[in-house]
Design a protein around this motif. Structure first.
Motif, PDB file in Angstrom:
ATOM      1  N   GLU A 156      -0.174  -2.782   2.308  1.00 39.56           N
ATOM      2  CA  GLU A 156      -0.809  -1.609   1.689  1.00 39.56           C
ATOM      3  C   GLU A 156      -1.571  -0.806   2.735  1.00 39.56           C
ATOM      4  O   GLU A 156      -1.465   0.412   2.801  1.00 39.56           O
ATOM      5  N   ASN A 157      -2.303  -1.495   3.558  1.00 42.34           N
ATOM      6  CA  ASN A 157      -3.053  -0.780   4.580  1.00 42.34           C
ATOM      7  C   ASN A 157      -2.125  -0.215   5.647  1.00 42.34           C
ATOM      8  O   ASN A 157      -2.268   0.925   6.089  1.00 42.34           O
ATOM      9  N   SER A 180       6.391   2.702   3.251  1.00 46.79           N
ATOM     10  CA  SER A 180       5.857   2.151   2.006  1.00 46.79           C
ATOM     11  C   SER A 180       5.618   0.652   2.114  1.00 46.79           C
ATOM     12  O   SER A 180       6.315  -0.063   2.843  1.00 46.79           O
ATOM     13  N   ALA A 181       4.629   0.179   1.381  1.00 50.67           N
ATOM     14  CA  ALA A 181       4.302  -1.250   1.388  1.00 50.67           C
ATOM     15  C   ALA A 181       5.496  -2.074   0.926  1.00 50.67           C
ATOM     16  O   ALA A 181       5.772  -3.151   1.454  1.00 50.67           O
ATOM     17  N   SER A 187       0.808   0.713   5.278  1.00 52.37           N
ATOM     18  CA  SER A 187       1.505   1.851   4.709  1.00 52.37           C
ATOM     19  C   SER A 187       0.735   3.146   4.939  1.00 52.37           C
ATOM     20  O   SER A 187       1.311   4.190   5.245  1.00 52.37           O
ATOM     21  N   LYS A 188      -0.568   3.076   4.822  1.00 53.06           N
ATOM     22  CA  LYS A 188      -1.387   4.282   5.031  1.00 53.06           C
ATOM     23  C   LYS A 188      -1.292   4.765   6.469  1.00 53.06           C
ATOM     24  O   LYS A 188      -1.320   5.960   6.743  1.00 53.06           O
TER      25      LYS A 188
END
Ligand SMILES: Nc1nc2c(c(=O)[nH]1)N[C@H]1C(S)=C(S)[C@@H](COP(=O)(O)OP(=O)(O)OC[C@H]3O[C@@H](n4cnc5c(=O)[nH]c(N)nc54)[C@H](O)[C@@H]3O)O[C@H]1N2
Ligand SMILES: Nc1nc2c(c(=O)[nH]1)N[C@H]1C(S)=C(S)[C@@H](COP(=O)(O)OP(=O)(O)OC[C@H]3O[C@@H](n4cnc5c(=O)[nH]c(N)nc54)[C@H](O)[C@@H]3O)O[C@H]1N2
Ligand code: SF4
Ligand code: SF4
Ligand code: SF4
Ligand code: SF4
Ligand code: SF4
Ligand SMILES: [Mo]
Lengths: 984, 317, 231
Positions: A353-354, A362-363, A356-357
């Motif tokens: 998730e991190n 994408s995660a 991905s940023k």
């Protein structure tokens, strides 16, 4: 190549009939064939050249050659046009007396004059202060000779182009696994099932990569491409990951996160081949923190799970703990390397998730790729049935392969976090156990080497004496740095200084800037060989061109004497005081040596030579010959007999007889007085002839039990020692945790008993970036460039059919691309009101360029990119002044600064990886906006047209190359009048 | 397609020439030969021969290797260009013999033979124009040409131009044939309507990039776009087929050609016949018609889009 | 015999090796020289028999790039041949290769107009139409080693994206490749029946994902749960 095709033959009768109808097209009797090695790029394929009427009829791939097995790329196929290029230099030249440097005004001189002039100047420097000679080489591949020459001269100011090219890749590998991506390793194309390509457009392995992709596809393997741009290889990838430039470390470590989280890693591999179980002292902010716990003999310690005590980590009989925190006898807290890794990589920072940023991926995609990798590595593992012995003496009946492989290059390398990013990718491979195993990433002999190779950079400059060792080497602790007692750099490029401690390849991109600034000192003579430093291989090109002409108050040039050895009329030639004209690759002897960057295959030790195909038709000499000549004139010890006479007649003679150590020379094949020895042996006076007989290459195939796990393969390790590849046959331990880096980190923190940096800036850089296990950090330029002002990443790619600046002189290749565009994402462009094919300004902290834009889908939204080195200076490369290369073609380099554009660094600091000094070309951030209506044509900046060199041939508007009058096809009149069966 | 002047000139003049000769032979066939005195007849025939000869000569100007032009009729079995060439060559002895027989007032079995010969000449000249049209119409690669209206246009326009010249000659000679006036006006109208039908029909004939590549690319996605032609300096193909004109310009030329090629000649001839007889008006009508037809032919090329453009970035042709 | 090529769009990386190999072989071959115009000047251009174009389909980030080499397809219904007035263009009965007799060509360009694939190029210097000969001067040259009797472009292609052979022979490379991967002809609507075939980009290779249970390494680290492995 598909071998099935060999079987097609035409129906016998039909064949006979056809043959009789067709004329004899080629008169093979008037043709001859010779072998040599291609040098349209550094891939170094074997070629077979057919000559007819003293001209090249055809260049084809040598089918038996280990590198290319018969295929050739576009450049290799265009060799004819390089050989007839009007840009070829024709004779030695001197800057015209009175003419300003950089105006390309020259007078021809004789070789005697040129060599005398050079000898005299060099003699003086050598006798007074050898480091006042700076000798830098670009895309050459004879660093073994140029390095030896510099060492014998006694200057530390020598490096090849690796510092701006790929040192991040080489260093990350050599400080981790003992071999690397780049040229010291290859995916196991014959077995791999999952291939990840990180940041590669073409690479040094031009043909092998393409051949490999074919093999992978034929096997139905999966190809994942991580690249902001979808062209070239990425086009045929099964999965394209359009990552934001500079964030690969995050992606790789997030994949690591997923693997760790799900316990998807190879326990055995980690314990047996890496230092994952070593115990690290855990005393934050204290001296000794982060170093291995060692016993009195200095052997690292581990925790034995059965004995429940500290043991030697390298003792074959232990059962070490991979995880956990322990205490030393004196109570010092300890944790295993692997514990440190899990603590870091399992943290929230590296969750998909991190990531991905940060990466723009994408995660789900990250998670999916990680699980696919694990599936292939662990559920589709392969076995090669061969008995082998590991370093402990244990016998195994098979090699177990984890058929996941990766390759990475400049998309990783050319960032200031590239060293750690590359290490992160190696970490992925190590966790999966896919290092030097069947289907994984294989080493190419003489690699792997011990981590790090036991050569230290030379430092001590003594007038009239050679350096005590090679100028370049592998520092493992602050004591190895090339700095003086004050901590100031000893080298002109500041390699091995606090600014770039592990600069294994030097920092060629800083040489001009530093020399002109007199920082750390002034030099006298600069030699550039095969490097276009006034154009595409420099950062901040406009400024660098001014720098080359900068003068002191007294009117003397700040770089007093500039020697350029080139084969063609490059932009840099225009700045020379003395031009040494080289031969083309088809006109000279060369060696491609395992002492240098070998052409070995994973399972064969290979080297090769070039042998002249054509006589030069100009007054030019091979640079190697010139170097041997100068070395003899200057009486370098290695080139002079005990009685003071010159030792080697010429280059050929040198290659035959020079021995680096007894029995080890530049060429490994047909050694021994009668050519009976391979790899090691006495000089063989007929060695060149043997190579020529064998199509100009030597291939020593490894025994089956030598092929894998070579860092821990007893028989291989002994073989490698015997062959002179490695000094010892001790196992090569993969260093997940780099104690070497930690020592520099401690120095930065002021916790090191030894040299420590004084400048706050250096302290910060060492303590922040010298992490013993890789981490993702924001590329340096991005840290100090406001993303509001410069919201786009800007990168370049190599076109597959052009080699840097070399090929704009090539009449065939330039038809494919005479000018370049700036590409950007279509939606993004339209959002900014930028029209396809309109002209735009692209601006960075350093400068601005006006270029034509092309919109496309396959481009990460925040990225601009262009093909590299297409733009040319007017009048250069044998091109006319209106050639597209100078009217529409452009360089990105004007926007890239050689210093970080940050205010907070105190004094200017190199725009490079803080660990290796690798030039951070792709950290560039820019802004883009439409050019005004009256600016809708022509590039900016523009430079005055260079004057034509003396003797440059007139070029005609029409070129009709051929070697003979064609034998024409013909159709009979009867046929014309009567046939027509096929029309319906 | 790039409009080459030599080809425009060729198709317009040879069309007019064969159109004119076809009318002369038709007059003979219809026993109306006496409308023109012998001298004028031969002058008129001369004009026609000059027109198509000029056209044929000019057609060789665009050959890159004219020394082989003589081979051009070898493949008459399959090639409309060869057929055109062959017939054009054969036509010379035929027409010379024909004119010779008329010159000597050829008498034997006169009626039937000369009648037949006249009709034959008429037919051949129309077939030649048809062949010229078919040179273009047979090309599946150029949808704007690949329609049966193409040869019809060539024939009707050839006849229209020939008729106009013949009318002029009638007028110069004081021949006043009422039906011919109506015939002429209807020839103009006919060629106008066939041309309009052509314009209408070519709208339907298009190909798109998906057709050209999709069988091979076969991906689900709906759009295929050119990323890079792969040669920045242009190629034979982009030179030969990449001719592009702005839609606006095409429209202007179209209006120009309709006006000068059809409307103006019709109006002028109408004026001449019904309102105000004038040799000048007649002459202007001829000039306008030729001018209009040159524009029409230019448009015929400029509007035509070769399918190879689909591979070079055109979304449709 | 129906000789021709198969081009695999799933493997072609757009490197142009085939295009330049073709140029190189043919410049001193039967069609030579292949003239280059303004070789060192503005807008350099020249005669090529094989050109690679590049396309994109789909939209970012699901876009796909396709490299697309095209040379003569040696069509069965070769209108380039039927339209040729001089008979210079012909299709060989024995193997289907479409050729031009340069002694007979008058340089009218008509055949190039008739070719939908952009396979014919006029050499303006010679005034002669030229095109891919399927390397007729290699494939039948009995003095070449057998494995070299192949088109130059096929020999050189580093990704083996090009195959050569007889489509009438079901065991030839081209027939096998084409039947295995459903070879496609280009622009079938036009009815030229091109012999050369294209293999479409493959569907993505799908790899299974490793099955995962409740992730527990975090706990293991905390509890120092080790697996005993002998060094
Ligand atoms: N034909 C040809 N071959 C060559 C050369 C040449 O000039 N021409 N040069 C030779 C030399 S000296 C070298 S060093 C090698 C270099 O060979 P490559 O490593 O292939 O070098 P580049 O062309 O710079 O390709 C870099 C790729 O990385 C991508 N990229 C940029 N930034 C990032 C990033 O942050 N992450 C990821 N994942 N990708 C990124 C770019 O889009 C590009 O596709 O090639 C060698 N081979
Ligand atoms: N913007 C941007 N800049 C880059 C890069 C990038 O990706 N983007 N890549 C960087 C990298 S990785 C590299 S390695 C450099 C490459 O940069 P350079 O090493 O400078 O490579 P070239 O431009 O090819 O120029 C080398 C010179 O070698 C000459 N030469 C060719 N053949 C011979 C020969 O046989 N003998 C002699 N004596 N000379 C010869 C050529 O004429 C040319 O002048 O560029 C760097 N610059
Ligand atoms: S990859 Fe191409 S240019 Fe490089 S050595 Fe091989 S054939 Fe020559
Ligand atoms: S050589 Fe092969 S990979 Fe390269 S462009 Fe041609 S077909 Fe494609
Ligand atoms: S591709 Fe073109 S040139 Fe080749 S046979 Fe077909 S129509 Fe003729
Ligand atoms: S250019 Fe030559 S080959 Fe082509 S149609 Fe004309 S005469 Fe025939
Ligand atoms: S078959 Fe020969 S002529 Fe045809 S494209 Fe390939 S190399 Fe060129
Ligand atoms: Mo490089």
């Amino acid at each position: 190549m598909a071998t099935k095709q060999d079987k097609i033959s035409f129906k016998k009768d039909a064949f006979g009939k056809n043959a009789s109808k067709l004329p004899e097209f080629e008169n093979h009797k008037q043709q001859t064939q010779k072998n040599t090695t291609c040098y349209m790029c550094a891939c170094r394929c074997g070629i077979k050249v057919t000559l007819e009427n003293n001209k090249i009829r055809y260049i084809q791939g040598e089918p038996t050659h280990p590198v290319n097995k018969g295929v050739l790329c576009a450049k290799g196929n265009a060799g004819i046009m390089k050989q007839i290029s009007p840009a070829r230099l024709r004779q030695p030249m001197m800057r015209k007396p009175g003419a300003e440097r950089g105006t390309s005004e020259f007078v021809p001189i004789s070789w005697d004059e040129a060599l005398d002039m050079l000898t005299e100047r060099l003699q003086k420097i050598r006798e007074t202060d050898p480091k006042k000679l700076a000798f830098f080489t670009g895309r050459d591949q004879m660093q073994a000779l140029t390095g030896l020459w510099a060492q014998q001269f006694g200057t530390i100011n020598w490096a090849a182009h690796g510092g701006f090219c790929s040192v991040n890749m080489a260093a990350a590998g050599l400080y981790t696994t003992g071999f690397s991506f780049w040229e010291f390793g290859d995916p196991d194309w014959d077995k791999t099932k999952y291939f990840m390509l990180w940041g590669v457009a073409e690479d040094h392995a031009s043909n092998p990569m393409k051949m490999g992709i074919n093999k992978l596809k034929e096997r139905g393997g999966k190809f994942v491409a991580i690249n902001p741009v979808r062209t070239g290889y990425q086009a045929v990838a099964d999965e394209w990951v359009p990552i934001k430039p500079g964030t690969d470390a995050m992606l790789a470590l997030s994949l690591v996160h997923v693997l760790l989280k799900n316990e998807l890693f190879d326990w055995e591999f980690l314990v047996r081949y890496t230092n994952a179980h070593y115990l690290v002292v855990d005393t934050p902010r204290k001296k000794g923190d982060g170093l291995f716990l060692r016993n009195n003999e200095g052997v690292p310690q581990s925790w034995d799970l059965e004995k429940e005590c500290l043991v030697n980590a390298t003792d074959p009989k232990i059962k070490p703990a991979l995880l956990g925190k322990y205490k030393a006898a004196d109570g010092t807290p300890l944790k295993t390397v692997f514990t440190i890794m899990t603590e870091r990589y399992l943290s929230d920072e590296y969750t998909p998730e991190n990531a991905s940023k940060i990466c723009g991926v994408s995660a789900e995609q990250i998670e999916k790729i990680a699980l696919e990798l694990a599936h292939v590595a662990f559920k589709e593992s392969i076995e090669v049935e061969t008995e082998w012995t590991d370093w402990t003496g244990r016998k195994h009946d098979k090699f177990i392969g984890r058929p996941v492989s990766m390759h990475a290059m400049r998309g990783i390398s050319a960032h200031s976090n590239g060293f750690q990013a590359c290490r992160a990718i190696h970490f992925l491979q190590v966790l999966l156990g896919s290092v030097d195993c069947p289907g994984g990433h294989l080493a190419k002999p003489p690699y792997p080497k011990h981590v790090a190779p036991p050569i230290k950079p030379g430092k001590k400059v003594v007038p009239g004496q050679p350096l005590e060792s090679f100028p370049l080497g592998f520092p493992t602790e602050p004591e190895d740095l090339a700095i003086d007692d004050e901590g100031n750099p000893l080298r002109i490029d500041k390699a091995y200084s606090w600014e770039a401690p592990i600069a294994n390849h030097g920092l060629m991109h800083m040489a001009i800037t530093n020399a002109v600034a007199g920082d750390p000192y002034e030099i006298d003579t600069m030699i550039f060989f095969m490097a276009n430093m006034a154009w595409n291989s420099t950062m901040n090109t406009t400024k660098m061109r001014e720098n080359l002409c900068a003068k002191n108050e007294d009117g003397e040039y700040k770089i007093p004497f500039l020697v350029v050895c080139d084969a063609f009329d490059s932009e840099t030639v225009g700045y020379a005081d003395l031009v040494i004209p080289d031969t083309t690759y088809l006109e000279r002897y060369d060696t491609i040596s395992i002492l240098d960057r070998p052409i070995s295959e994973p399972h064969a030790v290979c080297d090769s030579i070039r042998a002249p195909i054509l006589e030069p038709d100009r007054d030019v000499r091979p640079w190697q010959t010139v170097l041997v000549e100068l070395a003899s004139r200057l009486k370098f010890p290695a080139f002079t007999s005990d009685n003071g006479e010159r030792k080697f007649k010429d280059y050929k003679d040198f290659i035959i007889n020079y021995e680096k150590s007894p029995g080890v020379g530049f060429l490994a094949g047909w050694r021994g007085e009668n050519g009976e020895n391979s790899l090691k042996g006495k000089p063989n006076p007929k060695q060149w002839e043997k190579y020529i007989e064998n199509k100009c290459f030597f291939e020593y195939k490894l025994a089956d039990n030598h092929k894998y796990f070579r860092g821990a393969n007893k028989d291989y390790l002994e073989f490698a020692k015997k062959s002179g590849f490695n000094a010892s046959s001790e196992p090569i331990i993969i260093e997940l945790y780099s104690e070497k880096l930690q020592k520099f980190k401690l120095a930065g923190m002021g916790l090191y008993d030894g040299p420590q940096p004084k400048k706050e800036r250096d302290q910060f850089r060492l303590s922040r970036f010298f992490d013993p296990i890789p981490e993702y950090y924001i590329p340096l330029e991005h840290r100090c460039t406001f993303s509001k002002a410069f919201p786009f990443y800007a990168i370049t790619q190599r076109p597959m059919f052009m080699y840097h600046s070399w090929d704009s002189q090539n009449a065939w290749l330039r038809q494919l691309q005479a000018h370049n565009y700036m590409h950007m994402n279509k939606d993004k462009g339209e959002e900014l009101g930028i029209k396809d094919l309109s002209w735009v300004w692209v601006e960075s902290n350093t400068g601005k360029i006006k270029v034509q834009v092309k919109l496309m889908e396959g481009c990460q939204s925040d990225t601009l990119w262009t093909w590299n080195a297409i733009g040319k200076q007017k009048g250069k490369w044998g091109l006319s002044d209106d050639a597209n290369e100078s009217t529409k073609g452009f360089l990105m380099n004007h926007l890239i600064n050689e210093h970080l554009p940050c205010a907070d660094t105190g004094s200017p600091v190199t725009n490079s990886d803080p660990i290796t000094g690798q030039a951070a070309w792709y950290d560039l951030k820019v802004n883009v906006y439409p050019a005004a209506d009256d600016e809708q044509f022509g590039v900016y900046p523009n430079f005055e047209a260079a004057k034509n060199l003396p003797g440059r041939p007139e070029t005609k508007d029409v070129l009709r190359y051929n070697t003979k009058k064609p034998v024409r096809l013909s159709r009979s009149l009867i046929d014309i009048l009567t046939k027509g069966g096929f029309e319906k | 397609m790039h409009p080459a002047f030599s080809v425009i000139f060729f198709t317009v003049t040879s069309g007019a020439g064969y159109g004119l000769i076809s009318l002369l032979s038709l007059l003979n066939f219809l026993n109306l030969g006496m409308l023109l005195d012998k001298n004028t007849f031969f002058i008129t025939a001369g004009v026609a021969i000059a027109l198509f000869t000029m056209g044929l000569i000019s057609s060789t100007f665009h050959l890159a290797n004219p020394k082989n032009a003589w081979r051009a009729f070898m493949r008459f079995r399959t090639s409309w260009l060869a057929r055109e060439g062959l017939l054009a060559i054969i036509f010379y002895p035929l027409i010379i013999l024909y004119l010779f027989l008329i010159y000597i007032d050829f008498q034997i079995d006169q009626y039937f033979f000369m009648q037949a010969y006249s009709f034959f000449i008429f037919l051949v000249s129309i077939i030649i124009i048809h062949c010229t049209g078919m040179i273009y119409a047979c090309l599946k690669t150029i949808p704007q040409w690949n329609t049966f209206w193409t040869p019809i246009n060539y024939i009707t326009i050839g006849i229209f131009l020939g008729s106009l010249i013949l009318f002029f000659i009638f007028y110069l000679n004081g021949v006043d044939v009422d039906p011919y006036k109506y015939y002429l006006l209807s020839a103009i109208v006919l060629s106008f309507f066939t041309k309009m039908s052509y314009y209408f029909s070519i709208k339907k004939h298009t190909h798109n990039i998906r057709q050209a590549t999709n069988a091979a690319i076969k991906l689900k996605s709906t759009n295929v776009r050119l990323l890079d032609v792969g040669h920045t300096g242009g190629t034979f193909l982009t030179d030969e087929f990449g001719y592009k004109v702005a839609e606006k310009k095409l429209l202007r030329v179209k209006l120009f050609s309709i006006f000068f090629g059809f409307l103006a000649p019709f109006a002028l001839i109408y004026t001449h016949i019904f309102l105000f007889e004038s040799i000048i008006i007649c002459f202007i009508a001829i000039c306008f018609a030729f001018l209009g037809m040159v524009a029409e032919r230019w448009l015929f090329f400029a509007q035509a889009k070769h399918v190879v453009n689909l591979y070079h970035g055109a979304q449709n042709v | 015999m129906r000789l021709g090529l198969v081009v695999d769009l799933d493997k072609c990386v757009g490197c142009n090796a085939c295009a330049i190999a073709c140029k190189q072989w043919n410049t001193s071959g039967t069609s030579g020289s292949l003239t280059d115009y303004r070789p060192y000047g503005a807008d350099p251009s020249g005669v090529f028999f094989n050109r690679i174009r590049h396309y994109e389909t789909g939209n970012y980030p699901d876009s796909k790039t396709v490299h697309f080499p095209m040379s003569c397809m040696h069509c069965e219904e070769a209108a380039c041949v039927t339209v040729c007035p001089t008979g210079a263009s012909y299709k060989r009965e024995e193997d289907g290769i479409v050729l031009v007799d340069p002694e007979k060509c008058m340089g009218c360009n008509y055949c190039a107009w008739a070719c939908p694939y952009g396979a014919r190029e006029l050499d303006r210097e010679e005034g002669i139409m030229k095109k891919c000969t399927l390397c007729v001067d290699r494939i039948y040259d009995e003095n070449l080693p057998k494995e070299e009797r192949k088109p130059a472009c096929v020999m050189t292609c580093p990704t083996t994206a090009r195959y050569f052979g007889d489509f009438d022979d079901p065991n030839s490379d081209v027939s096998i490749a084409s039947s295995k991967r459903d070879g496609q002809e280009l622009f079938p609507e036009l009815g030229y029946k091109p012999v050369n075939q294209y293999l479409s980009p493959r569907k993505k290779v799908e790899i299974k994902q490793h099955e995962i249970s409740e992730p527990d390494l975090v706990r293991k680290v905390k509890d120092w749960v080790n697996k005993v492995v002998e060094l």
